[in-house]
Scaffold this motif. Structure first.
Motif, PDB file in Angstrom:
ATOM      1  N   PHE A 181       0.864  -1.209  -0.148  1.00 53.51           N
ATOM      2  CA  PHE A 181      -0.077  -0.101  -0.001  1.00 53.51           C
ATOM      3  C   PHE A 181       0.923   1.147   0.005  1.00 53.51           C
ATOM      4  O   PHE A 181       0.467   2.132  -0.859  1.00 53.51           O
TER       5      PHE A 181
ATOM      6  N   HIS B 115       0.863   4.365  -2.860  1.00 52.76           N
ATOM      7  CA  HIS B 115       0.503   5.620  -2.819  1.00 52.76           C
ATOM      8  C   HIS B 115       1.957   6.619  -2.707  1.00 52.76           C
ATOM      9  O   HIS B 115       1.627   7.617  -3.414  1.00 52.76           O
TER      10      HIS B 115
ATOM     11  N   GLY C 135      -1.114  -0.580  13.082  1.00 47.16           N
ATOM     12  CA  GLY C 135      -1.765   0.704  13.157  1.00 47.16           C
ATOM     13  C   GLY C 135      -0.558   1.686  13.385  1.00 47.16           C
ATOM     14  O   GLY C 135      -0.673   3.009  12.724  1.00 47.16           O
ATOM     15  N   ALA C 136      -0.056   1.626  14.535  1.00 44.98           N
ATOM     16  CA  ALA C 136       0.748   2.528  14.992  1.00 44.98           C
ATOM     17  C   ALA C 136       2.040   2.861  13.951  1.00 44.98           C
ATOM     18  O   ALA C 136       2.560   3.850  13.432  1.00 44.98           O
TER      19      ALA C 136
ATOM     20  N   THR D 123       1.539   2.401  10.619  1.00 41.02           N
ATOM     21  CA  THR D 123       0.965   2.929   9.533  1.00 41.02           C
ATOM     22  C   THR D 123       1.009   4.457   9.925  1.00 41.02           C
ATOM     23  O   THR D 123       1.279   5.234   8.838  1.00 41.02           O
ATOM     24  N   ARG D 124       0.612   4.561  11.056  1.00 39.95           N
ATOM     25  CA  ARG D 124       0.834   6.358  11.330  1.00 39.95           C
ATOM     26  C   ARG D 124       2.372   6.698  11.296  1.00 39.95           C
ATOM     27  O   ARG D 124       2.493   7.796  10.544  1.00 39.95           O
TER      28      ARG D 124
ATOM     29  N   ILE E 135       2.959   7.359   7.500  1.00 43.05           N
ATOM     30  CA  ILE E 135       2.225   8.369   6.899  1.00 43.05           C
ATOM     31  C   ILE E 135       2.979   9.697   7.466  1.00 43.05           C
ATOM     32  O   ILE E 135       3.136  10.614   6.630  1.00 43.05           O
ATOM     33  N   ALA E 136       3.333   9.680   8.898  1.00 50.12           N
ATOM     34  CA  ALA E 136       4.380  10.939   9.485  1.00 50.12           C
ATOM     35  C   ALA E 136       5.573  11.018   8.402  1.00 50.12           C
ATOM     36  O   ALA E 136       5.922  12.103   8.055  1.00 50.12           O
TER      37      ALA E 136
ATOM     38  N   GLN F  12       6.131   9.864   5.376  1.00 49.60           N
ATOM     39  CA  GLN F  12       5.924  10.345   4.066  1.00 49.60           C
ATOM     40  C   GLN F  12       5.756  12.076   3.963  1.00 49.60           C
ATOM     41  O   GLN F  12       6.272  12.744   3.217  1.00 49.60           O
ATOM     42  N   ALA F  13       4.914  12.264   5.064  1.00 50.36           N
ATOM     43  CA  ALA F  13       4.334  13.861   4.831  1.00 50.36           C
ATOM     44  C   ALA F  13       5.759  14.478   5.190  1.00 50.36           C
ATOM     45  O   ALA F  13       5.979  15.580   4.546  1.00 50.36           O
TER      46      ALA F  13
ATOM     47  N   LEU G  14       8.141  14.804   1.812  1.00 52.20           N
ATOM     48  CA  LEU G  14       7.466  15.673   1.126  1.00 52.20           C
ATOM     49  C   LEU G  14       7.733  17.124   1.516  1.00 52.20           C
ATOM     50  O   LEU G  14       7.865  18.068   0.659  1.00 52.20           O
TER      51      LEU G  14
ATOM     52  N   LEU H 126      -2.195  11.490  15.033  1.00 49.24           N
ATOM     53  CA  LEU H 126      -1.317  11.666  13.892  1.00 49.24           C
ATOM     54  C   LEU H 126      -0.293  12.620  13.792  1.00 49.24           C
ATOM     55  O   LEU H 126      -0.151  13.587  14.886  1.00 49.24           O
ATOM     56  N   ASP H 127       0.650  12.840  12.963  1.00 52.78           N
ATOM     57  CA  ASP H 127       1.636  13.767  12.744  1.00 52.78           C
ATOM     58  C   ASP H 127       1.249  15.068  12.483  1.00 52.78           C
ATOM     59  O   ASP H 127      -0.098  15.014  11.977  1.00 52.78           O
TER      60      ASP H 127
ATOM     61  N   VAL I  26       1.284  17.623  10.350  1.00 55.38           N
ATOM     62  CA  VAL I  26       0.630  17.846   8.977  1.00 55.38           C
ATOM     63  C   VAL I  26      -0.553  17.094   8.432  1.00 55.38           C
ATOM     64  O   VAL I  26      -1.728  17.772   8.367  1.00 55.38           O
ATOM     65  N   THR I  27      -0.446  15.657   8.743  1.00 55.09           N
ATOM     66  CA  THR I  27      -1.645  15.052   8.675  1.00 55.09           C
ATOM     67  C   THR I  27      -2.793  15.340   9.496  1.00 55.09           C
ATOM     68  O   THR I  27      -4.242  15.436   8.961  1.00 55.09           O
TER      69      THR I  27
ATOM     70  N   GLU J 142      -1.085  15.570   0.491  1.00 55.00           N
ATOM     71  CA  GLU J 142      -1.463  15.687   1.805  1.00 55.00           C
ATOM     72  C   GLU J 142      -2.812  15.025   2.025  1.00 55.00           C
ATOM     73  O   GLU J 142      -3.119  14.485   3.072  1.00 55.00           O
TER      74      GLU J 142
ATOM     75  N   ILE K 287      -4.189  12.637   0.152  1.00 57.52           N
ATOM     76  CA  ILE K 287      -4.234  11.147   0.065  1.00 57.52           C
ATOM     77  C   ILE K 287      -3.644  10.767   1.515  1.00 57.52           C
ATOM     78  O   ILE K 287      -4.032   9.571   2.084  1.00 57.52           O
ATOM     79  N   LEU K 288      -2.423  11.162   1.943  1.00 61.61           N
ATOM     80  CA  LEU K 288      -2.098  10.755   3.438  1.00 61.61           C
ATOM     81  C   LEU K 288      -3.265  10.971   4.350  1.00 61.61           C
ATOM     82  O   LEU K 288      -3.214   9.770   5.301  1.00 61.61           O
TER      83      LEU K 288
ATOM     84  N   ASP L  62      -5.587   7.998   3.814  1.00 63.87           N
ATOM     85  CA  ASP L  62      -5.001   6.812   4.520  1.00 63.87           C
ATOM     86  C   ASP L  62      -4.823   6.744   5.851  1.00 63.87           C
ATOM     87  O   ASP L  62      -5.335   5.472   6.530  1.00 63.87           O
TER      88      ASP L  62
ATOM     89  N   SER M 171      -6.747   3.785   8.374  1.00 64.92           N
ATOM     90  CA  SER M 171      -5.863   3.107   9.211  1.00 64.92           C
ATOM     91  C   SER M 171      -6.259   3.323  10.663  1.00 64.92           C
ATOM     92  O   SER M 171      -6.122   2.147  11.557  1.00 64.92           O
TER      93      SER M 171
ATOM     94  N   GLU N  76      -7.346   0.661  13.820  1.00 59.92           N
ATOM     95  CA  GLU N  76      -6.798   0.784  14.793  1.00 59.92           C
ATOM     96  C   GLU N  76      -7.467   1.025  16.195  1.00 59.92           C
ATOM     97  O   GLU N  76      -7.318   0.024  17.031  1.00 59.92           O
TER      98      GLU N  76
END
Lengths: 335, 335
Positions: free
Chosen positions: A86, A90, A146-147, A149-150, A153-154, A156-157, A160, B27-28, B30-31, B114, B116-117, B120, B124, B128
């Motif tokens: 996944f 993405h 789950g943790a 995956t968070r 995502i963090a 990748q954010a 970017l 979450l981080d 940004v997200t 942003e 998309i993330l 996601d 997730s 969780e």
């Protein structure tokens, strides 16, 4: 010397692939086709192909089960691989990367929307597999995944955001890399033990091993992203510099306070796409500014720490050796 | 007559919002910011705002718990809402819809990557939350939610494919609409009972009620997408026709074998963006071809079937009435 692929990898692939295929078969035909292509099981026309990833994460989950004295936990191994797949689907869209494993990226072939949906589907299937397994151990894997995956995502954010920022510190860059690579490898190393209901001591030591080995792996990957040959990496040469990615060797070079680092900063700040000549100069400046040497030393250091964390786990010699083989393989410079 | 918002909705919102906020807080930064904006809790600058959705799905989960004689199951209610929010975030990107609930869509404001993330992350987090709750009932909810998510994805994939295809049958269009709207409402109606470990008879009747009410809701939504006013829908007028969406009234008109349907097909096949005048003509042709009347009758029929399925559940009068109120509210023509 090219290291031999540890036999844990093909063995895990053989165990887990049927589970992955059965999960993907539950998707609608359009999304299934994109997913099968992304996994390397199908060519662009949907005909069977024999690609497939190296099954690194499933192999770590299988070793993790062994470490807890349990049979391989296939739902856990498949779930971790689904989350990895996944994230690649993405990430390629977001990064605009058109090539993955020597083939067009799924989004470049099927379209952005189709690749977004396929990624969504794989993430959702991961949770579903663990819910179908349904034991308290699998709920623990789902929480850990789950943790992780968070953190993916963090990471990748942050990645970017770094591309658009002028200055990035080495500490935050290390955190980003740990999130992008260490988090899921850490989860994989603990998942089999978690699924088997192993105690905190074992799962924590395995998770710490995976975290450190994962960062070492990312450092090596960053080095290959600049100095690796396209035949090996499956990506165009110098693609990370072309995308102005703030990878660890680059950030180490930029923040080292050297004249070469300052010249590199100036070069990367030029507007418009960088021509091939500038990219080669940039690679040279990363080296002159000490970024390459730092990344090589840091990778070695992280691998040493990973070894110590693995020793904390107190594993039987055979499975201990298998974990070490996998760590050596993913941090080798020429695969 | 504008129906009064059933009190189950604001009551559920008050219960579930703290759980959603706590999940998003993990979450981080940004997200988290993108997610908080999407949920209506923050303005574009990240300052607190009091938007928020109508909490339809959490309200159905809470009623579903009541139906099983249990306390409201907040992890289940929050998980269903997180999956709904994820699907809206990603659908807006894929559909190129720049407006959502009278505000810029998250991707239009923060960027595609942003959004998309953030989508996601919400998907997730749903898994969780259920894994943290960790009971066998929550594993059952996770399986049901996974199956519903696969259907959401299948529906969106079909929706996108239909926009590019010339001919779409009414049956496949009904299936697409059931997947996009019925699946998650069905899951919501059963989730509270599933979490409480209720028997198959009850959970199946509630799921069937949600499925039919969901399709009725989608039919009404499709009608509003053509004839609803922007102040009510929060979307630009005629936006579904502008995007050449093959919604149910349109497909009913195109497949009805009438001269107006044939003229509509010709109009929608014109290359390039359709000017306002053509869009208004298209709306008239959908009506002349019987698409509007068919959709209105079908919505009424589906609502009748929903009522019969709800009767099968044999609920206490009070919770039965609350389910009916919610179904009436979402299938009313003017909200």
């Amino acid at each position: 010397m090219t290291p031999v692929v540890p036999c844990a990898l093909p063995a895990a692939r053989e165990l887990v692939e049927p589970v992955l295929r059965a999960a993907v078969d539950r998707l609608d035909p359009v999304t299934r086709r994109v997913a099968a292509y992304h996994f390397g099981w199908a060519d662009p026309q949907g005909r069977p192909a024999d690609g497939g990833g190296k099954a690194l994460r499933p192999a770590l989950v299988v070793l993790s089960s062994k470490a807890a004295g349990a049979e391989p936990d296939l739902p856990a191994a498949a779930a971790v691989e689904l989350v990895h797949a996944f994230s690649l689907l993405h990430d390629d869209i977001m990064d605009g990367d058109r090539t993955r494993r020597h083939r067009p990226a799924a989004w470049a072939l099927f379209g952005r929307a189709e690749a977004i949906l396929a990624g969504d589907a794989l993430l959702s299937l991961a949770g579903e597999l663990l819910a179908v397994a349904g034991t308290p151990g699998h709920a623990a894997v789902a929480r850990s995944l789950g943790a992780a995956t968070r953190r993916l995502i963090a990471g990748q954010a942050a990645d970017l955001a770094f591309e658009r920022r002028g200055e990035v510190g080495l500490e935050e860059c290390l955190r980003m890399s740990s999130d992008k690579t260490g988090a899921l490898l850490s989860c994989a190393c603990a998942a089999g033990a978690l699924a088997a209901g192993a105690g905190d001591g074992l799962t924590r030591a395995l998770a710490a091993f995976g975290e450190e080995a994962g960062l070492a792996f990312q450092l090596v990957d960053d080095l290959l992203g600049i100095w690796g040959s396209p035949e090996i990496t499956g990506k165009p040469v110098l693609s990370d510099l072309r995308a102005r990615k703030k990878t660890l060797p680059v950030v180490a070079a930029l923040t080292g306070g050297t004249p070469a680092g300052a010249r590199l900063a100036g070069l990367l700040a030029r507007p418009g796409p960088l021509p091939e000549r500038d990219l080669r100069e940039a690679a040279g400046l990363v080296e002159d500014a000490g970024g390459r040497a730092w990344a090589e030393a840091e990778a070695k250091h992280r691998l040493d720490v990973a070894h110590r964390r693995l020793a904390d786990a107190g594993l039987p010699a055979a499975v201990h050796a298998e974990f070490l083989d996998v760590a050596a393989f993913i941090t080798a410079r020429d695969h």
